[in-house]
Design a protein around this motif. Structure first.
Motif, short mmCIF file in Angstrom:
data_model
loop_
_atom_site.label_atom_id
_atom_site.label_comp_id
_atom_site.label_asym_id
_atom_site.label_seq_id
_atom_site.Cartn_x
_atom_site.Cartn_y
_atom_site.Cartn_z
N PRO A 163 -7.03 0.72 -2.98
CA PRO A 163 -6.73 -0.57 -2.36
C PRO A 163 -7.56 -1.70 -2.97
O PRO A 163 -8.64 -1.48 -3.50
CB PRO A 163 -7.10 -0.35 -0.89
CG PRO A 163 -8.13 0.74 -0.94
CD PRO A 163 -7.73 1.64 -2.07
N ASP A 189 -6.87 -0.18 6.17
CA ASP A 189 -6.12 1.08 6.08
C ASP A 189 -5.59 1.50 7.46
O ASP A 189 -4.45 1.98 7.57
CB ASP A 189 -7.00 2.19 5.52
CG ASP A 189 -7.58 1.83 4.17
OD1 ASP A 189 -6.91 1.13 3.40
OD2 ASP A 189 -8.73 2.23 3.89
N TRP A 190 -6.42 1.31 8.49
CA TRP A 190 -6.03 1.70 9.85
C TRP A 190 -4.85 0.85 10.33
O TRP A 190 -3.93 1.36 10.97
CB TRP A 190 -7.22 1.55 10.78
CG TRP A 190 -6.95 1.97 12.18
CD1 TRP A 190 -7.01 3.24 12.69
CD2 TRP A 190 -6.57 1.12 13.27
NE1 TRP A 190 -6.69 3.22 14.04
CE2 TRP A 190 -6.42 1.93 14.41
CE3 TRP A 190 -6.36 -0.25 13.38
CZ2 TRP A 190 -6.06 1.42 15.65
CZ3 TRP A 190 -6.00 -0.76 14.62
CH2 TRP A 190 -5.85 0.06 15.74
N ALA A 236 1.35 2.06 -0.19
CA ALA A 236 0.25 1.08 -0.30
C ALA A 236 -0.44 1.28 -1.64
O ALA A 236 -0.33 2.34 -2.27
CB ALA A 236 -0.74 1.25 0.85
N ASN A 266 -1.86 -5.33 -0.44
CA ASN A 266 -1.86 -3.86 -0.45
C ASN A 266 -0.59 -3.23 0.11
O ASN A 266 -0.36 -2.04 -0.10
CB ASN A 266 -3.06 -3.34 0.34
CG ASN A 266 -4.37 -3.58 -0.38
OD1 ASN A 266 -4.67 -2.92 -1.37
ND2 ASN A 266 -5.14 -4.54 0.09
N TRP A 267 0.25 -4.02 0.81
CA TRP A 267 1.38 -3.41 1.50
C TRP A 267 2.67 -4.21 1.41
O TRP A 267 3.70 -3.68 1.01
CB TRP A 267 0.99 -3.19 2.96
CG TRP A 267 1.92 -2.34 3.75
CD1 TRP A 267 2.13 -0.99 3.63
CD2 TRP A 267 2.77 -2.76 4.83
NE1 TRP A 267 3.03 -0.56 4.56
CE2 TRP A 267 3.43 -1.62 5.31
CE3 TRP A 267 2.99 -3.99 5.43
CZ2 TRP A 267 4.34 -1.69 6.36
CZ3 TRP A 267 3.89 -4.06 6.49
CH2 TRP A 267 4.56 -2.92 6.94
N VAL A 296 -3.06 2.16 -4.38
CA VAL A 296 -4.12 3.15 -4.50
C VAL A 296 -4.76 2.97 -5.88
O VAL A 296 -4.09 3.13 -6.90
CB VAL A 296 -3.57 4.59 -4.37
CG1 VAL A 296 -4.71 5.60 -4.52
CG2 VAL A 296 -2.85 4.78 -3.04
N GLN A 335 -15.93 0.78 10.82
CA GLN A 335 -14.97 0.93 9.73
C GLN A 335 -15.01 -0.22 8.74
O GLN A 335 -14.60 -0.07 7.59
CB GLN A 335 -13.56 1.08 10.30
CG GLN A 335 -13.34 2.38 11.04
CD GLN A 335 -11.87 2.68 11.24
OE1 GLN A 335 -11.00 2.14 10.56
NE2 GLN A 335 -11.58 3.56 12.18
N GLU A 369 -12.36 -0.84 5.95
CA GLU A 369 -11.36 0.22 6.09
C GLU A 369 -10.43 -0.03 7.27
O GLU A 369 -9.45 0.70 7.45
CB GLU A 369 -12.06 1.58 6.23
CG GLU A 369 -12.76 2.00 4.95
CD GLU A 369 -13.42 3.36 5.07
OE1 GLU A 369 -13.31 3.99 6.15
OE2 GLU A 369 -14.04 3.79 4.08
N GLU A 400 -1.71 2.03 8.51
CA GLU A 400 -1.28 3.31 9.06
C GLU A 400 -0.56 3.12 10.39
O GLU A 400 0.47 3.74 10.65
CB GLU A 400 -2.49 4.22 9.24
CG GLU A 400 -2.14 5.59 9.81
CD GLU A 400 -3.37 6.43 10.06
OE1 GLU A 400 -3.61 7.37 9.29
OE2 GLU A 400 -4.10 6.14 11.04
N ARG A 428 -9.48 -5.08 -1.84
CA ARG A 428 -9.97 -5.64 -0.58
C ARG A 428 -10.86 -6.86 -0.83
O ARG A 428 -11.77 -6.82 -1.65
CB ARG A 428 -10.77 -4.61 0.21
CG ARG A 428 -9.95 -3.41 0.71
CD ARG A 428 -10.73 -2.68 1.79
NE ARG A 428 -10.03 -1.50 2.24
CZ ARG A 428 -10.32 -0.26 1.84
NH1 ARG A 428 -11.29 -0.07 0.98
NH2 ARG A 428 -9.65 0.78 2.30
#
Length: 242
Positions: A22, A222-223, A18, A74-75, A20, A216, A219, A226, A24
Motif C-alpha cells: 500500500p 487496511d481495516w 488494493a 489504494n482502492w 500491494v 493500528q 493500518e 476490508e 500511505r
C-alpha cells in the motif's frame, strides 16, 4: 485517454483489489483527536467548537484528508470505481439548526456515486467519534428516492444480500422513532418487510475502538478497506436497485 469508471453495481466483491504494497500518507489519528471530540461531545455547542477548532483542524480534519487520499489511491483508483471522492465528501461540525448553535461531536466522510449528491445517494462512510471509528455502508434518509427503492426490494433479496455478511458485520435498521434495531439470523431476514416498514435507513459495518485506532495507526486504512469489501454486497445491491 480518459476512461470512465466502473459502475459499482457491476463490480462483484471478489473483483475488488488494493495496491500491494500500500501507499500511505495517513499516519493515524493521535490521542488529541479523541480528546477534542470528547470535549465537544460533553458540550456540543458552537462556543465549545470555537475553542476546539484549532485542535479539530490539526488532529481530525487534516489527518482525515490524508486518510481519504490513501483510500482513493489504494482502492478507488486501482478498481476504477466511478465514485465521487472529492466534491462534498466531508461533513461539517456546525449544525444547520436555525441559529441554535448546536454541533456534531463526530466527523465523517462518505464516498458516493459520480454524478449524484452525497445526501441523495447510498454512502460508503468513515466516521470518527470520541470512542472510536465507525465504517460501513449506509442507505436511508435523506436519500429518499434511493431509500424507497432499497426498502421495497431488500425484503425479497435479504437472505442472499444480508445473509452472508451478518456473521461478519453489524447490520442495523433505523426506525423513525426509538433505538436502532440490530439484525441477525434467519428469522430477522424473513421479517425484513416488517422491520423495514417506516424505517429511516440501514447500515452495515464495523466499529474500531479508540484504543485499537491508536494502536493500528496507518493500518487503519487496511481495516477500512476490508470493512468496505465485506459490506460491498449491500452497497452493490443499493446501487443496482437505484
Amino acid at each position: 485517454m480518459w476512461l470512465p469508471g466502473r459502475n459499482p453495481a457491476e463490480v462483484a466483491p471478489e473483483e475488488l483489489t488494493a495496491l500491494v504494497p500500500p501507499v500511505r500518507t495517513f499516519e493515524g489519528f493521535a490521542p488529541e483527536a479523541f480528546e477534542a471530540l470528547a470535549r465537544l461531545k460533553s458540550r456540543p455547542h458552537i462556543e465549545q467548537y470555537r475553542q476546539e477548532k484549532p485542535a479539530l483542524r490539526r488532529y481530525v480534519q487534516e489527518p482525515f484528508r490524508r486518510l481519504r487520499d490513501d483510500l482513493v489511491v489504494n482502492w478507488v483508483l486501482p478498481n476504477s470505481l466511478a465514485l465521487e471522492t472529492e466534491r462534498n465528501v466531508f461533513s461539517r461540525f456546525l449544525k444547520n439548526d436555525f441559529g441554535a448553535g448546536g454541533c456534531y461531536a463526530h466527523y465523517w466522510m462518505a464516498f458516493y456515486r459520480q454524478g449524484r449528491r452525497r445526501l441523495a445517494d447510498v454512502q460508503l462512510i468513515v466516521s470518527l467519534h470520541a470512542d472510536g471509528l465507525r465504517v460501513g455502508v449506509y442507505a436511508g434518509e435523506p436519500a429518499r428516492t434511493v431509500w424507497r427503492a432499497v426498502r421495497a426490494r431488500l425484503p425479497e433479496a435479504g437472505v442472499s444480500v444480508l445473509g452472508p455478511i451478518i456473521p461478519l458485520l453489524q447490520v442495523k435498521i433505523y426506525p423513525r422513532k426509538g433505538e436502532a434495531r440490530l439484525i441477525g439470523g434467519v428469522e430477522d431476514l424473513q421479517r425484513l418487510s416488517v422491520l423495514l416498514r417506516g424505517a429511516e435507513g440501514i447500515w452495515a459495518g464495523r466499529t474500531l475502538s479508540r484504543e485499537a485506532v491508536l494502536e493500528q495507526r496507518s493500518e487503519v486504512v487496511d481495516w477500512i478497506l476490508e470493512t468496505w469489501q465485506l459490506a460491498w454486497p449491500l452497497y452493490r445491491f443499493c446501487c443496482a436497485v437505484s
